[in-house]
Design a protein around this motif. Structure first.
Motif, short mmCIF file in Angstrom:
data_model
loop_
_atom_site.label_atom_id
_atom_site.label_comp_id
_atom_site.label_asym_id
_atom_site.label_seq_id
_atom_site.Cartn_x
_atom_site.Cartn_y
_atom_site.Cartn_z
N VAL A 8 25.85 109.00 38.60
CA VAL A 8 24.83 108.09 39.14
C VAL A 8 23.45 108.58 38.75
CG1 VAL A 8 23.79 107.18 41.24
CG2 VAL A 8 26.25 107.33 41.07
N GLY A 9 23.25 109.89 38.91
CA GLY A 9 21.96 110.47 38.55
C GLY A 9 21.63 110.25 37.08
N ALA A 10 22.65 110.33 36.24
CA ALA A 10 22.41 110.15 34.80
C ALA A 10 21.95 108.73 34.50
CB ALA A 10 23.69 110.47 34.03
N VAL A 11 22.55 107.74 35.19
CA VAL A 11 22.13 106.35 34.96
C VAL A 11 20.69 106.16 35.41
CG1 VAL A 11 22.57 103.95 35.58
CG2 VAL A 11 24.48 105.47 35.18
N ILE A 12 20.35 106.73 36.59
CA ILE A 12 18.98 106.60 37.08
C ILE A 12 18.01 107.28 36.11
CG2 ILE A 12 17.44 107.10 39.01
CD1 ILE A 12 19.91 107.34 40.77
N TRP A 13 18.39 108.48 35.67
CA TRP A 13 17.51 109.27 34.80
C TRP A 13 17.24 108.53 33.50
CZ3 TRP A 13 13.93 112.39 35.28
CH2 TRP A 13 13.52 113.23 34.25
N LYS A 14 18.30 107.90 32.96
CA LYS A 14 18.15 107.11 31.73
C LYS A 14 17.12 106.00 31.92
CE LYS A 14 20.87 103.57 31.63
NZ LYS A 14 19.92 102.47 31.52
N ASP A 15 17.19 105.33 33.09
CA ASP A 15 16.23 104.24 33.36
C ASP A 15 14.81 104.78 33.45
OD1 ASP A 15 18.07 102.30 33.29
OD2 ASP A 15 17.92 101.70 35.39
N PHE A 16 14.67 105.92 34.12
CA PHE A 16 13.32 106.50 34.25
C PHE A 16 12.75 106.89 32.90
CE2 PHE A 16 13.94 108.03 38.88
CZ PHE A 16 13.85 106.72 39.29
N ARG A 17 13.60 107.52 32.09
CA ARG A 17 13.12 107.96 30.77
C ARG A 17 12.68 106.77 29.94
NH1 ARG A 17 16.34 112.82 29.15
NH2 ARG A 17 17.10 111.73 27.35
N ALA A 18 13.54 105.72 29.94
CA ALA A 18 13.19 104.52 29.15
C ALA A 18 11.90 103.92 29.68
CB ALA A 18 14.32 103.50 29.22
N GLU A 19 11.75 103.89 31.01
CA GLU A 19 10.55 103.31 31.61
C GLU A 19 9.33 104.18 31.29
OE1 GLU A 19 10.27 100.42 32.90
OE2 GLU A 19 8.14 100.75 33.27
N TRP A 20 9.52 105.48 31.31
CA TRP A 20 8.40 106.38 31.04
C TRP A 20 7.87 106.17 29.63
CZ3 TRP A 20 4.77 108.82 33.31
CH2 TRP A 20 4.08 109.84 32.66
N ARG A 21 8.82 105.89 28.69
CA ARG A 21 8.38 105.74 27.30
C ARG A 21 7.74 104.39 27.06
NH1 ARG A 21 13.65 108.59 24.77
NH2 ARG A 21 13.11 110.68 25.51
N SER A 22 8.26 103.32 27.69
CA SER A 22 7.69 101.99 27.40
C SER A 22 6.67 101.58 28.46
CB SER A 22 8.80 100.95 27.33
OG SER A 22 9.36 100.79 28.61
N ARG A 23 6.94 101.93 29.68
CA ARG A 23 6.10 101.56 30.84
C ARG A 23 5.92 100.05 30.95
NH1 ARG A 23 3.31 105.55 28.44
NH2 ARG A 23 3.32 107.60 29.43
N GLU A 24 6.84 99.28 30.37
CA GLU A 24 6.59 97.84 30.39
C GLU A 24 7.04 97.18 31.69
OE1 GLU A 24 10.38 96.80 27.47
OE2 GLU A 24 8.33 96.65 26.77
N ASN A 25 8.09 97.72 32.29
CA ASN A 25 8.61 97.08 33.49
C ASN A 25 7.66 97.29 34.68
OD1 ASN A 25 10.30 95.79 35.17
ND2 ASN A 25 12.05 97.12 34.89
N LEU A 26 7.33 98.56 34.92
CA LEU A 26 6.46 98.88 36.06
C LEU A 26 5.11 98.21 35.93
CD1 LEU A 26 6.79 102.60 37.15
CD2 LEU A 26 6.99 100.54 38.53
N SER A 27 4.52 98.25 34.72
CA SER A 27 3.19 97.68 34.59
C SER A 27 3.23 96.18 34.79
CB SER A 27 2.58 98.04 33.24
OG SER A 27 3.49 97.77 32.22
N ALA A 28 4.30 95.53 34.30
CA ALA A 28 4.40 94.08 34.52
C ALA A 28 4.52 93.76 36.00
CB ALA A 28 5.60 93.52 33.76
N MET A 29 5.38 94.52 36.70
CA MET A 29 5.54 94.29 38.13
C MET A 29 4.22 94.48 38.87
SD MET A 29 9.10 96.29 38.87
CE MET A 29 9.33 96.08 40.61
N LEU A 30 3.51 95.52 38.47
CA LEU A 30 2.28 95.87 39.16
C LEU A 30 1.21 94.82 38.98
CD1 LEU A 30 1.48 98.21 40.87
CD2 LEU A 30 0.43 99.25 38.88
N VAL A 31 1.00 94.42 37.73
CA VAL A 31 -0.02 93.42 37.45
C VAL A 31 0.34 92.12 38.15
CG1 VAL A 31 -1.09 92.04 35.65
CG2 VAL A 31 -0.70 94.47 35.28
N PHE A 32 1.62 91.79 38.10
CA PHE A 32 2.06 90.56 38.75
C PHE A 32 1.79 90.63 40.25
CE2 PHE A 32 5.28 87.86 40.71
CZ PHE A 32 5.06 86.68 40.03
N ALA A 33 2.12 91.77 40.85
CA ALA A 33 1.92 91.92 42.30
C ALA A 33 0.43 91.75 42.65
CB ALA A 33 2.42 93.27 42.77
N LEU A 34 -0.42 92.36 41.85
CA LEU A 34 -1.86 92.25 42.15
C LEU A 34 -2.33 90.81 41.99
CD1 LEU A 34 -3.07 95.55 40.49
CD2 LEU A 34 -2.73 95.06 42.91
#
Lengths: 224, 235
Positions: A8-34
């Motif tokens: 389970v940790g490996a799946v989560i870690w993979k998502d974090f790493r991918a997100e850290w490199r692209s940052r597209e998901n979090l930034s989209a969510m954030l801008v949308f929320a604002l």
């Protein structure tokens, strides 16, 4: 059991790493929320009087809309780049993928909420930091991410996937939304925990029931 | 093509007769309620259609569980048929309730727990049909809709409870007719007869429609497989 949590940790870690490199998901969510908060500001004329009763609703609507974007994206990325097949080839139980993705989505939702809350508090001069309220946020987000991850895994395999997730998700998560809004409102108004425990109980019950059912049926979602 | 079974024709006739008799009982046998007058007669068919609606959603959830366990197509057809029929019945129940509410509550709609939950139930199962139409592969469609039928049915009680709590903690005056909304009149014997006969009539009608719809589902499945076969032979 330990191997299970490691997977389970490996799946989560993979998502974090991918997100850290692209940052597209979090930034989209954030801008949308604002943006949603901004729209509410104009649509509802959030002034001092209205704030106390409306802010819980505004906050949760924001979280839920932003959460939908994140959920859609999180599984669409897996599907489009063929990563889902790779995950399925891994010699682990299917529920590992579910819990990994669900926890990943939950953490992304909580991160967005952790940024939106201070902004909200700053913009409206409104104290939003109650320990009880933070607990409600975590419980509500768990329920939302639990059902949302399961449904979005289904939705990405559908032809109409761009529109389907909110239609499927919103009516099912209504108990979470009602309970979370009411509990948050109570905490904002300074009501004691004893009066709000009924809402917290609903959130806990929802989380437990739907996590358990999702765990049971997830195998069928990815049966290829 | 399979011929229409004789029992189904019998059931067709039975359900038509029963509904006619039920209507007769409602209009001519059951007395006019003292307080509400003739509009109260909506109640008999309103409860009957709502009951049939909920029954169908339950059938769909059970069929979903059975499909996931057994992986047989007939459970998928059963679930789909039940949802389609119940969606219509439930809508009829809501509309009839509105017709009754207009003179009694002086409004077509209130955000009372039952009404709100009914609206959400309609939306859940409309989403179910949208999900079905969005998935092309029939086996995958069956799995997804089975899961969604189970989830939908589980969420309804929680929704109802939370809306009910919402209204009790924050009392919203619902036309001052809370007692009447909960069946605040006493049924005498003829009323009870009409009521239970309507329930039975609509239950029979539901089974009849369900049978027709299942037959339709089976026929369309066999048309699909014939089409695939002829396509393969043509190549």
């Amino acid at each position: 059991m330990r191997a299970y949590f490691q997977a389970v940790g490996a799946v989560i870690w993979k998502d974090f790493r991918a997100e850290w490199r692209s940052r597209e998901n979090l930034s989209a969510m954030l801008v949308f929320a604002l943006l949603v908060i901004l729209i509410f500001n104009f649509a509802l004329e959030l002034d001092l009087q209205a704030k106390a009763s409306l802010s819980a609703g505004v906050l949760w609507t924001t979280f839920i809309f932003a959460g939908t974007i994140g959920l859609n994206r999180s599984l669409a990325v897996e599907k489009d780049r063929g990563c889902l097949d790779g995950l399925l080839l891994a010699p682990v139980d299917r529920s590992v993928i579910y819990f990994g993705k669900a926890i990943g989505n939950l953490v992304f939702m909580l991160l967005v909420e952790a940024i939106v809350l201070p902004v909200f508090s700053f913009l409206y001069g409104f104290p939003v930091f109650h320990p009880g309220f933070l607990m409600v946020i975590v419980l509500g987000s768990i329920g939302y991410a639990a059902v949302g991850t399961l449904l979005s895994t289904m939705v990405v395999q559908a032809r109409t996937r761009d529109i389907l997730l909110p239609i499927l998700l919103f009516p099912l998560t209504l108990p979470v939304i009602i309970a979370a809004v009411k509990a948050s409102q109570g905490f904002f108004q300074g009501l004691p925990l004893a009066e709000l425990s009924v809402w917290v109980n609903i959130l806990v019950a929802y989380d437990v029931i739907f996590l358990a059912v999702a765990f049971m049926v997830f195998d069928y979602v990815l049966e290829e | 093509m399979k011929a229409k079974p004789k029992a189904l024709t019998g059931l067709d006739i039975l359900s038509v007769v029963m509904i006619l008799v039920a209507a007769g009982l409602v209009f001519f046998y059951a007395p006019v309620e003292v307080m509400m007058g003739a509009v109260q007669k909506v109640f008999y068919f309103h409860v009957a259609t709502a009951w049939v609606g909920m029954l169908g959603f339950l059938v769909a959830a059970v069929a979903g569980v059975l499909y996931l366990r057994r992986n047989e197509q007939r459970w998928d057809i059963l679930g789909h048929s039940a949802v389609e029929i119940s969606l219509v019945f439930f809508l009829i129940a809501i509309i009839m309730g509105s017709i009754w509410a207009r003179p009694i509550w002086n409004t077509w709609w209130t955000w009372d727990p039952r009404l709100t939950t009914a609206a959400i139930v309609e939306l859940i199962y409309a989403a179910y049909l949208l999900l079905r139409s969005g998935v092309d592969d029939s086996e995958r469609r069956a799995r997804f809709s089975a899961i969604y039928a189970i989830f939908g049915f589980l969420s309804v009680p929680l929704t109802f409870i939370s809306i009910r709590l919402l209204r009790t903690i924050h009392p919203v005056v619902i036309g001052g007719a809370e007692a009447a909304s909960q069946g605040g009149f006493n049924m005498d014997a003829p009323m009870r007869t009409a009521f239970f006969f309507s329930l039975a009539a609509f239950s029979v009608f539901f089974v009849d429609l369900l049978w027709h719809r299942i037959r339709l589902g089976e026929l369309s499945a066999s048309v699909d497989s014939l089409r695939v076969k002829s396509y393969q032979e043509g190549r």
